[in-house]
Design a protein around this motif. Structure first.
Motif, PDB file in Angstrom:
ATOM      1  N   VAL A  71       0.843  -1.206   0.000  1.00 52.18           N
ATOM      2  CA  VAL A  71       0.000   0.000   0.000  1.00 52.18           C
ATOM      3  C   VAL A  71       0.874   1.251   0.000  1.00 52.18           C
ATOM      4  CG1 VAL A  71      -1.659   1.345   1.356  1.00 52.18           C
ATOM      5  CG2 VAL A  71      -1.995  -1.120   1.064  1.00 52.18           C
ATOM      6  N   PHE A  72       1.910   1.286   0.854  1.00 47.51           N
ATOM      7  CA  PHE A  72       2.811   2.437   0.876  1.00 47.51           C
ATOM      8  C   PHE A  72       3.521   2.608  -0.463  1.00 47.51           C
ATOM      9  CE2 PHE A  72       2.828   2.109   5.650  1.00 47.51           C
ATOM     10  CZ  PHE A  72       2.361   3.393   5.885  1.00 47.51           C
ATOM     11  N   LYS A  80       2.421   6.833  -6.815  1.00 46.68           N
ATOM     12  CA  LYS A  80       1.421   7.712  -7.433  1.00 46.68           C
ATOM     13  C   LYS A  80       1.619   9.171  -7.037  1.00 46.68           C
ATOM     14  CE  LYS A  80      -2.113   4.308  -8.420  1.00 46.68           C
ATOM     15  NZ  LYS A  80      -3.512   3.923  -8.297  1.00 46.68           N
ATOM     16  N   LEU A  81       1.974   9.415  -5.782  1.00 47.27           N
ATOM     17  CA  LEU A  81       2.233  10.788  -5.354  1.00 47.27           C
ATOM     18  C   LEU A  81       3.381  11.393  -6.151  1.00 47.27           C
ATOM     19  CD1 LEU A  81       1.770  13.185  -3.425  1.00 47.27           C
ATOM     20  CD2 LEU A  81       3.284  12.031  -1.787  1.00 47.27           C
ATOM     21  N   LEU A  82       4.468  10.653  -6.276  1.00 44.73           N
ATOM     22  CA  LEU A  82       5.630  11.166  -6.997  1.00 44.73           C
ATOM     23  C   LEU A  82       5.357  11.288  -8.494  1.00 44.73           C
ATOM     24  CD1 LEU A  82       8.615  12.015  -6.545  1.00 44.73           C
ATOM     25  CD2 LEU A  82       9.218   9.688  -7.182  1.00 44.73           C
ATOM     26  N   ARG A  83       4.804  10.233  -9.075  1.00 41.96           N
ATOM     27  CA  ARG A  83       4.627  10.175 -10.527  1.00 41.96           C
ATOM     28  C   ARG A  83       3.539  11.105 -11.058  1.00 41.96           C
ATOM     29  NH1 ARG A  83       6.462   6.691 -14.921  1.00 41.96           N
ATOM     30  NH2 ARG A  83       5.133   7.305 -16.609  1.00 41.96           N
ATOM     31  N   TYR A  84       2.410  11.167 -10.363  1.00 44.26           N
ATOM     32  CA  TYR A  84       1.245  11.873 -10.897  1.00 44.26           C
ATOM     33  C   TYR A  84       1.004  13.254 -10.305  1.00 44.26           C
ATOM     34  CZ  TYR A  84       0.330   7.252 -12.771  1.00 44.26           C
ATOM     35  OH  TYR A  84       0.443   6.049 -13.426  1.00 44.26           O
ATOM     36  N   ILE A  85       1.649  13.560  -9.202  1.00 46.44           N
ATOM     37  CA  ILE A  85       1.454  14.887  -8.604  1.00 46.44           C
ATOM     38  C   ILE A  85       2.768  15.658  -8.546  1.00 46.44           C
ATOM     39  CG2 ILE A  85       0.767  16.148  -6.514  1.00 46.44           C
ATOM     40  CD1 ILE A  85      -1.262  13.866  -6.017  1.00 46.44           C
ATOM     41  N   MET A  86       3.768  15.087  -7.907  1.00 43.01           N
ATOM     42  CA  MET A  86       5.002  15.834  -7.676  1.00 43.01           C
ATOM     43  C   MET A  86       5.801  16.098  -8.953  1.00 43.01           C
ATOM     44  SD  MET A  86       6.205  14.100  -4.093  1.00 43.01           S
ATOM     45  CE  MET A  86       7.770  14.972  -4.060  1.00 43.01           C
ATOM     46  N   ASN A  87       6.023  15.067  -9.764  1.00 36.69           N
ATOM     47  CA  ASN A  87       6.823  15.273 -10.981  1.00 36.69           C
ATOM     48  C   ASN A  87       6.180  16.283 -11.930  1.00 36.69           C
ATOM     49  OD1 ASN A  87       8.828  13.547 -10.093  1.00 36.69           O
ATOM     50  ND2 ASN A  87       8.157  11.821 -11.327  1.00 36.69           N
ATOM     51  N   PRO A  88       4.891  16.123 -12.277  1.00 33.37           N
ATOM     52  CA  PRO A  88       4.293  17.134 -13.157  1.00 33.37           C
ATOM     53  C   PRO A  88       4.307  18.533 -12.534  1.00 33.37           C
ATOM     54  CG  PRO A  88       2.891  15.189 -13.051  1.00 33.37           C
ATOM     55  CD  PRO A  88       3.954  15.012 -12.021  1.00 33.37           C
ATOM     56  N   SER A  89       4.064  18.618 -11.239  1.00 32.01           N
ATOM     57  CA  SER A  89       4.062  19.928 -10.574  1.00 32.01           C
ATOM     58  C   SER A  89       5.437  20.576 -10.652  1.00 32.01           C
ATOM     59  CB  SER A  89       3.650  19.790  -9.109  1.00 32.01           C
ATOM     60  OG  SER A  89       2.319  19.346  -9.014  1.00 32.01           O
ATOM     61  N   MET A  90       6.486  19.795 -10.407  1.00 34.72           N
ATOM     62  CA  MET A  90       7.837  20.350 -10.472  1.00 34.72           C
ATOM     63  C   MET A  90       8.143  20.865 -11.876  1.00 34.72           C
ATOM     64  SD  MET A  90      11.556  18.613  -9.768  1.00 34.72           S
ATOM     65  CE  MET A  90      11.374  17.535 -11.182  1.00 34.72           C
ATOM     66  N   LEU A 115      14.199  12.335  -2.755  1.00 33.02           N
ATOM     67  CA  LEU A 115      12.986  11.593  -2.404  1.00 33.02           C
ATOM     68  C   LEU A 115      12.679  10.521  -3.449  1.00 33.02           C
ATOM     69  CD1 LEU A 115      10.635  14.488  -1.186  1.00 33.02           C
ATOM     70  CD2 LEU A 115      11.749  12.743   0.241  1.00 33.02           C
ATOM     71  N   ALA A 116      12.856  10.848  -4.717  1.00 31.74           N
ATOM     72  CA  ALA A 116      12.603   9.874  -5.789  1.00 31.74           C
ATOM     73  C   ALA A 116      13.546   8.675  -5.653  1.00 31.74           C
ATOM     74  CB  ALA A 116      12.771  10.537  -7.155  1.00 31.74           C
ATOM     75  N   ALA A 117      14.786   8.927  -5.287  1.00 31.25           N
ATOM     76  CA  ALA A 117      15.736   7.831  -5.093  1.00 31.25           C
ATOM     77  C   ALA A 117      15.337   6.975  -3.891  1.00 31.25           C
ATOM     78  CB  ALA A 117      17.150   8.381  -4.919  1.00 31.25           C
ATOM     79  N   ARG A 118      14.869   7.606  -2.824  1.00 28.63           N
ATOM     80  CA  ARG A 118      14.427   6.847  -1.637  1.00 28.63           C
ATOM     81  C   ARG A 118      13.187   6.007  -1.955  1.00 28.63           C
ATOM     82  NH1 ARG A 118      18.378   9.043  -1.288  1.00 28.63           N
ATOM     83  NH2 ARG A 118      18.843   6.986  -2.127  1.00 28.63           N
ATOM     84  N   ARG A 119      12.302   6.545  -2.814  1.00 33.15           N
ATOM     85  CA  ARG A 119      11.123   5.776  -3.213  1.00 33.15           C
ATOM     86  C   ARG A 119      11.553   4.512  -3.952  1.00 33.15           C
ATOM     87  NH1 ARG A 119       8.444   3.667  -6.891  1.00 33.15           N
ATOM     88  NH2 ARG A 119       9.792   4.543  -8.473  1.00 33.15           N
TER      89      ARG A 119
END
Length: 149
Positions: free
Chosen positions: A50-51, A57-67, A108-112
């Protein structure tokens, strides 16, 4: 081109601010997910899965496009005539802080990826401590832009 940037300035600024808000929401939330992931899940269990999904999804669909939007529209603002005076200190402190925020995003992406591979080596405490960095950077960025020191 500079005339077009001047005409679009209010739109560029509005989109930039909205993207900053969404990027910062993710920047603040992802390390918290890592804290709970590190402290409450075991590799391969249901919580771990689940985590992993939430973090991806947080990184791929929200954070990356926002950055990306932050950078594109931020650069449009930089190239708008009369907006940035590079003879002052504030654009430099903002630029350095945005580069540091981008580095943090990549960290953060590397830690994910570490979590996804089952190779997380950091404790929840480390993620809690690292979660303070974007707050400090946000303060520097906002004060730089608003106060223009």
């Amino acid at each position: 081109m500079s005339d077009l940037l001047a005409i679009l300035y209010p739109w560029n600024k509005a989109i930039h601010i909205m993207a900053v808000i969404t990027w910062m929401a993710g920047i603040f939330y992802l390390p918290r997910l890592f804290v709970y992931h590190a402290e409450q899940a075991q590799t391969g269990d249901v919580k771990d899965e689940v985590f992993r999904i939430m973090e991806y999804k947080l990184l791929r669909y929200i954070m990356n496009p926002s950055m990306i939007v932050v950078w594109v529209f931020g650069l449009a603002l930089v190239f708008t005539p009369g907006i940035v005076d590079w003879g002052m200190i504030w654009p430099w402190t903002k630029a350095a802080s945005v580069l540091a925020m981008t580095w943090f995003h990549m960290w953060l992406a590397a830690r994910r990826k570490d979590f996804a591979a089952g190779n997380n080596r950091l404790a929840g405490r480390r993620y809690r401590m690292m979660n303070e960095l974007p707050t400090i950077l946000m303060i520097v960025i906002v004060l730089s832009v608003v106060i223009k020191f």
